[in-house]
Design a protein around this motif. Structure first.
Motif, PDB file in Angstrom:
ATOM      1  N   GLU A  94       0.826  -1.209   0.000  1.00  0.00           N
ATOM      2  CA  GLU A  94       0.000   0.000   0.000  1.00  0.00           C
ATOM      3  C   GLU A  94       0.862   1.262   0.000  1.00  0.00           C
ATOM      4  O   GLU A  94       0.502   2.260  -0.629  1.00  0.00           O
ATOM      5  CB  GLU A  94      -0.981  -0.012   1.165  1.00  0.00           C
ATOM      6  CG  GLU A  94      -2.107  -1.004   0.971  1.00  0.00           C
ATOM      7  CD  GLU A  94      -2.815  -0.879  -0.379  1.00  0.00           C
ATOM      8  OE1 GLU A  94      -3.213   0.255  -0.765  1.00  0.00           O
ATOM      9  OE2 GLU A  94      -2.960  -1.897  -1.073  1.00  0.00           O
ATOM     10  N   ARG A  97       1.938   1.898  -3.504  1.00  0.00           N
ATOM     11  CA  ARG A  97       0.801   2.402  -4.285  1.00  0.00           C
ATOM     12  C   ARG A  97       0.520   3.867  -3.972  1.00  0.00           C
ATOM     13  O   ARG A  97      -0.035   4.584  -4.797  1.00  0.00           O
ATOM     14  CB  ARG A  97      -0.442   1.548  -4.022  1.00  0.00           C
ATOM     15  CG  ARG A  97      -0.378   0.151  -4.645  1.00  0.00           C
ATOM     16  CD  ARG A  97      -1.554  -0.717  -4.220  1.00  0.00           C
ATOM     17  NE  ARG A  97      -2.847  -0.179  -4.581  1.00  0.00           N
ATOM     18  CZ  ARG A  97      -3.533  -0.509  -5.685  1.00  0.00           C
ATOM     19  NH1 ARG A  97      -3.044  -1.391  -6.541  1.00  0.00           N
ATOM     20  NH2 ARG A  97      -4.718   0.022  -5.911  1.00  0.00           N
ATOM     21  N   ALA A  98       0.917   4.310  -2.778  1.00  0.00           N
ATOM     22  CA  ALA A  98       0.677   5.691  -2.359  1.00  0.00           C
ATOM     23  C   ALA A  98       1.907   6.582  -2.522  1.00  0.00           C
ATOM     24  O   ALA A  98       1.836   7.786  -2.257  1.00  0.00           O
ATOM     25  CB  ALA A  98       0.223   5.708  -0.901  1.00  0.00           C
ATOM     26  N   ALA A 100       4.543   6.323  -0.659  1.00  0.00           N
ATOM     27  CA  ALA A 100       4.890   6.621   0.732  1.00  0.00           C
ATOM     28  C   ALA A 100       6.065   5.766   1.203  1.00  0.00           C
ATOM     29  O   ALA A 100       6.501   4.835   0.523  1.00  0.00           O
ATOM     30  CB  ALA A 100       3.673   6.376   1.627  1.00  0.00           C
ATOM     31  N   TRP A 175      -5.940   1.237  -9.876  1.00  0.00           N
ATOM     32  CA  TRP A 175      -5.115   2.268  -9.239  1.00  0.00           C
ATOM     33  C   TRP A 175      -5.143   3.557 -10.047  1.00  0.00           C
ATOM     34  O   TRP A 175      -5.117   3.531 -11.276  1.00  0.00           O
ATOM     35  CB  TRP A 175      -3.675   1.768  -9.124  1.00  0.00           C
ATOM     36  CG  TRP A 175      -2.720   2.744  -8.514  1.00  0.00           C
ATOM     37  CD1 TRP A 175      -2.496   2.942  -7.187  1.00  0.00           C
ATOM     38  CD2 TRP A 175      -1.839   3.642  -9.196  1.00  0.00           C
ATOM     39  NE1 TRP A 175      -1.536   3.904  -6.998  1.00  0.00           N
ATOM     40  CE2 TRP A 175      -1.119   4.361  -8.230  1.00  0.00           C
ATOM     41  CE3 TRP A 175      -1.597   3.923 -10.535  1.00  0.00           C
ATOM     42  CZ2 TRP A 175      -0.174   5.328  -8.549  1.00  0.00           C
ATOM     43  CZ3 TRP A 175      -0.665   4.880 -10.863  1.00  0.00           C
ATOM     44  CH2 TRP A 175       0.039   5.571  -9.869  1.00  0.00           C
ATOM     45  N   LYS A 177      -3.062   7.431  -9.514  1.00  0.00           N
ATOM     46  CA  LYS A 177      -2.058   8.102  -8.687  1.00  0.00           C
ATOM     47  C   LYS A 177      -2.743   9.059  -7.724  1.00  0.00           C
ATOM     48  O   LYS A 177      -3.531   9.911  -8.159  1.00  0.00           O
ATOM     49  CB  LYS A 177      -1.039   8.839  -9.557  1.00  0.00           C
ATOM     50  CG  LYS A 177       0.143   9.351  -8.747  1.00  0.00           C
ATOM     51  CD  LYS A 177       1.247   9.849  -9.641  1.00  0.00           C
ATOM     52  CE  LYS A 177       2.470  10.244  -8.812  1.00  0.00           C
ATOM     53  NZ  LYS A 177       3.571  10.640  -9.681  1.00  0.00           N
ATOM     54  N   PRO A 178      -2.433   8.909  -6.436  1.00  0.00           N
ATOM     55  CA  PRO A 178      -3.060   9.798  -5.459  1.00  0.00           C
ATOM     56  C   PRO A 178      -2.478  11.205  -5.546  1.00  0.00           C
ATOM     57  O   PRO A 178      -1.338  11.398  -5.964  1.00  0.00           O
ATOM     58  CB  PRO A 178      -2.714   9.140  -4.117  1.00  0.00           C
ATOM     59  CG  PRO A 178      -1.477   8.356  -4.387  1.00  0.00           C
ATOM     60  CD  PRO A 178      -1.562   7.920  -5.831  1.00  0.00           C
ATOM     61  N   ILE A 180      -0.726  14.152  -3.996  1.00  0.00           N
ATOM     62  CA  ILE A 180       0.242  14.218  -2.894  1.00  0.00           C
ATOM     63  C   ILE A 180       0.239  15.632  -2.333  1.00  0.00           C
ATOM     64  O   ILE A 180       0.402  16.585  -3.071  1.00  0.00           O
ATOM     65  CB  ILE A 180       1.644  13.828  -3.383  1.00  0.00           C
ATOM     66  CG1 ILE A 180       1.603  12.493  -4.078  1.00  0.00           C
ATOM     67  CG2 ILE A 180       2.640  13.926  -2.270  1.00  0.00           C
ATOM     68  CD1 ILE A 180       2.229  11.342  -3.418  1.00  0.00           C
TER      69      ILE A 180
END
Length: 181
Positions: A94, A97-98, A100, A175, A177-178, A180
């Motif tokens: 995860e 995927r983030a 992070a 998915w 892209k988040p 940020i």
């Protein structure tokens, strides 16, 4: 898109091998079959990367970092599945995927090094390389990261220009892209 029956001559054998390995032909390979030389280069380097000194989890970290940085909506779901199969922790999957931080310091430095290579187009600062070496990675590992990024560049760019549709096998891992911070 092509399959092992009606693909261009140079792609048929590679598509057959892909089907034997994955029990199906992913849409990426079907798309790449339109340029048999690209499909061959991708398939060959994919198999070579498996023989590097990087573990399966480390290989997935390199792949997922490139997928994230290149915003590959097709590859992130596939490598989420492959990361699970490699034994990566759900929290680290995860995190990748983030975009992070990873839980393991060495793996986090691998992610940061791959990210720096991509973002700087290979012109990383000495501090990035030093941090990579300080956690136990070697010059060989640094060069192997370049190989992993090259593989993902082929697939990420192909998917970007082709709009490759996601395979049903990974649809549940969709998915985007988040945003940020």
């Amino acid at each position: 898109m092509f399959d092992e029956i009606n693909g261009p001559d140079g792609a048929r054998e590679i598509l057959e091998k892909t089907k034997a390995e994955f029990k199906m032909i992913p849409n990426l390979e079907r798309t790449m079959a339109g340029a048999p030389a690209l499909l061959e280069a991708y398939s060959t380097t994919w198999n070579i990367f498996k023989t590097t000194t990087l573990s399966e989890v480390e290989q997935q970290i390199v792949y997922q970092t490139a997928n994230f940085e290149n915003e590959c909506n097709y590859c992130v779901p596939w490598h989420t599945l492959l990361s699970r199969q490699a034994g990566m922790s759900p929290s680290d999957i995860e995190a990748l995927r983030a975009g992070a931080q990873l839980s393991n310091q060495k793996h986090e430095q691998l992610r940061r090094f791959a990210q720096a290579l991509i973002r700087t187009k290979g012109k990383v600062v000495k501090a990035d390389l030093a941090a990579f070496f300080d956690v136990g990675y070697t010059e060989q590992n640094a060069l192997e990261v370049i190989l992993g990024i090259a593989i993902k560049t082929m697939s990420n760019y192909t998917n970007s220009i082709a709009g490759t549709p996601l395979d049903k096998e990974v649809e549940k891992l969709l998915w985007r892209k988040p945003l940020i911070g």
